[in-house]
Structure formats: structure tokens, C-alpha cells
Write an enzyme that holds these catalytic residues in place. Structure first.
Site, PDB file in Angstrom:
ATOM      1  N   GLY A 201       0.799  -1.215   0.000  1.00  0.00           N
ATOM      2  CA  GLY A 201       0.000   0.000   0.000  1.00  0.00           C
ATOM      3  C   GLY A 201       0.831   1.263   0.000  1.00  0.00           C
ATOM      4  O   GLY A 201       1.952   1.305  -0.477  1.00  0.00           O
ATOM      5  N   ASP A 226      -5.297  -8.536  -7.289  1.00  0.00           N
ATOM      6  CA  ASP A 226      -4.944  -8.447  -5.871  1.00  0.00           C
ATOM      7  C   ASP A 226      -3.791  -7.471  -5.715  1.00  0.00           C
ATOM      8  O   ASP A 226      -2.671  -7.735  -6.175  1.00  0.00           O
ATOM      9  CB  ASP A 226      -4.544  -9.823  -5.330  1.00  0.00           C
ATOM     10  N   LEU A 227      -4.034  -6.348  -5.075  1.00  0.00           N
ATOM     11  CA  LEU A 227      -3.051  -5.264  -4.979  1.00  0.00           C
ATOM     12  C   LEU A 227      -1.740  -5.737  -4.383  1.00  0.00           C
ATOM     13  O   LEU A 227      -1.707  -6.298  -3.287  1.00  0.00           O
ATOM     14  CB  LEU A 227      -3.629  -4.120  -4.132  1.00  0.00           C
ATOM     15  N   ASP A 228      -0.648  -5.504  -5.135  1.00  0.00           N
ATOM     16  CA  ASP A 228       0.712  -5.797  -4.687  1.00  0.00           C
ATOM     17  C   ASP A 228       0.930  -7.270  -4.337  1.00  0.00           C
ATOM     18  O   ASP A 228       1.780  -7.605  -3.515  1.00  0.00           O
ATOM     19  CB  ASP A 228       1.088  -4.930  -3.466  1.00  0.00           C
ATOM     20  N   GLU A 229       0.161  -8.167  -4.957  1.00  0.00           N
ATOM     21  CA  GLU A 229       0.314  -9.592  -4.661  1.00  0.00           C
ATOM     22  C   GLU A 229       0.555 -10.425  -5.912  1.00  0.00           C
ATOM     23  O   GLU A 229       0.434 -11.642  -5.881  1.00  0.00           O
ATOM     24  CB  GLU A 229      -0.926 -10.117  -3.915  1.00  0.00           C
TER      25      GLU A 229
END
Length: 283
Positions: A201, A226-229
Site C-alpha cells: 500500500g 490483488d493489490l501488490d500480490e
């Protein structure tokens, strides 16, 4: 004699005879293997292979695919065959922090990265002078909640029009929609200014500073909903101390981000990265 250079990536369920079948067919058309890498994932029983080879000048991509078809069908392979004589095309996306973009442009200029930048896209005007100096088309598309879908459609159109092979988020500080992430899966690389999976984040360096970490880093990964995954391509860390400020962390991080992103882009453009579920195989 004139030759053409190709890279073949393949994956399939592991079983005996895969390497022999592929190399036999390549030998049959007069190809000469320059590099070969392979990996067996014992957990999933998937076999991955990358072969770089030179073929006689009269042997093109279509003939190679035809020669490989019996092996591909026999082992139910997923294959990607790339003609290395073609220069890959990339779109760079950036916001206000342009250090990672500048490093990419420099590495292209000196020949370490083999790529043509067909466009720079931003939600700010900051990078326009650099684009104009480099002679690269610049598109400033501010993003709001109201026009986000429209701007992402413009990006998809741009990728199609330019024939871009890869979109690079060089500190582009906008979260892409699930729809766009799925449409371009495996073709968008992001640099996250943290050593994932920690400190995701916003303001990860400030998070790290507050936790008193002794190592900070950066992560280049493929973009997913999926954010940053997304699957990780490349990472690097550097030691920091209690005496450093959060701003020192940020400055150190800028250098790491630039290096990590450039290496990840190079690996991708040289077809050295293969997706393996949520992970990658990097040759």
C-alpha cells in the site's frame, strides 16, 4: 550462412522424453541450441524449459512451429516461440516520481535493454519534457473516479495501436482496475517500493521506518487484481540503520527501485520469466 535467433519457452506435465523430443525436432531443421534451461516443480509436477537457438536463414517461425507440433501435441505443451530479431515494444507509465523511468530510458539508450519505447503515459505533466527530449509520444491522462474506466480503455487502445508487448508501471501511482489487470495479465510489470509481501500500500518506507527495520527493498511483480500480490519477478534489499530518517529510506529506495525494475524488464523482454501459478520461474 545467415541465421535467425529464437527463444522457445514451454511448460507441461513432467514426464520422460520431453527434452529429447524438442531438441530432436530442432536438430531436424538445422537449429543450433545456444542456451538451455529447465526446471521441474515437484510440488505441481510441472516442467518448464527455455531454449535459445539459432536457425538457418530460410527457417522462419512458421516452419519451426510446424516442426515442433508433434512434440507439443504429444506432451500437451504450452509454448511461446519468440523471434529475437524483433525489438520488443514497451509503454512506460509514470506519475510524479520519474527516477525509475529515467533509469529505463538510460539503459535502453546504452543498449543494455533491447526495447523501443512507443509511448509514455502519465496522470501528470511532470515527465513530458523528458519524453519530448527522447522523441517519445507522451500522453497525459489525469485519472478521477469518474473517468477511470475511460482512461483505461484509452490505454488498451494505445497498447493495441502500438503493438506494445509490455506495459511498465514505473512508479505510476494509480491502482489499475481488476478488469484491466486481467486483460493484460503477464504483460504489466509494476515496481513496488517495498520488499513484498511486507509493507504493502501507501508510504511503505515510512511504515518500515516506524517498525525500525534493518533492511529495506523493492519488488518488481506482475500486476494482478490483488493489490501488490502478483507473481514476483525480481527483488533487492539494502541495509539501513536507526540513525537514518524516513527521507533517507526513500532516497535509498529510489536507487533500489530503479535497478530492480530494469532487471525485471530485461528478464521479461528476454523471455526468461515463466508464470507458475502465483509464482514465477526465472531462468
Amino acid at each position: 550462412m545467415p541465421t535467425n535467433s529464437f527463444v522457445l519457452n514451454l511448460s507441461c506435465e513432467d514426464q520422460p522424453g520431453i527434452v529429447a523430443a524438442v531438441t530432436t525436432e530442432l536438430a531436424g531443421i538445422g537449429a543450433n541450441i545456444a542456451e538451455s534451461n529447465q526446471f521441474w516443480d515437484r510440488q505441481t509436477n510441472r516442467f518448464f524449459m527455455r531454449i535459445a537457438f539459432a536457425a538457418p536463414g530460410e527457417v522462419g517461425k512458421e516452419r519451426i512451429e510446424h516442426a515442433l507440433k508433434p512434440a507439443v501435441d504429444r506432451f500437451a505443451m504450452r509454448t511461446v516461440l519468440v523471434d529475437e530479431t524483433r525489438t520488443p515494444r514497451i509503454v512506460i507509465m509514470v506519475s510524479k516520481f520519474d527516477h525509475a523511468m529515467l533509469h529505463l530510458l538510460y539503459q535502453i539508450r546504452v543498449g543494455w535493454l533491447n526495447a523501443e519505447v512507443v509511448a509514455i503515459v502519465s496522470n501528470h505533466e511532470v515527465a513530458r519534457p523528458v519524453a519530448e527530449l527522447e522523441g517519445i509520444p507522451y500522453h497525459c491522462w489525469p485519472v478521477t473516479k469518474e473517468n477511470k474506466e475511460e482512461q483505461e480503455t484509452r490505454l488498451l487502445d494505445l497498447v493495441k495501436e502500438t503493438g506494445a508487448d509490455l506495459v511498465i508501471l514505473a512508479r505510476y501511482m494509480q491502482v489499475l482496475s481488476d478488469s484491466l489487470s486481467k486483460r493484460l495479465f503477464g504483460r504489466i510489470i509494476n515496481i513496488h517500493h517495498s520488499f513484498l509481501p511486507s509493507f504493502k500500500g501507501a508510504k511503505p518506507y515510512h511504515q518500515a521506518h516506524e517498525r525500525g527495520v534493518k533492511l529495506i527493498g523493492a519488488t518488481a511483480h506482475y500486476v494482478t487484481p490483488d493489490l501488490d500480490e502478483g507473481p514476483i519477478v525480481e527483488q533487492e534489499t539494502e541495509r539501513v540503520t536507526h540513525a537514518m530518517t524516513a527521507e533517507d529510506f526513500v532516497a535509498t529506495g529510489r536507487d533500489i527501485e530503479s535497478r530492480v525494475l530494469a532487471r525485471a524488464v530485461k528478464l521479461h523482454l528476454e523471455n526468461r520469466v515463466m508464470l507458475n501459478g502465483h509464482k514465477t520461474v526465472v531462468f
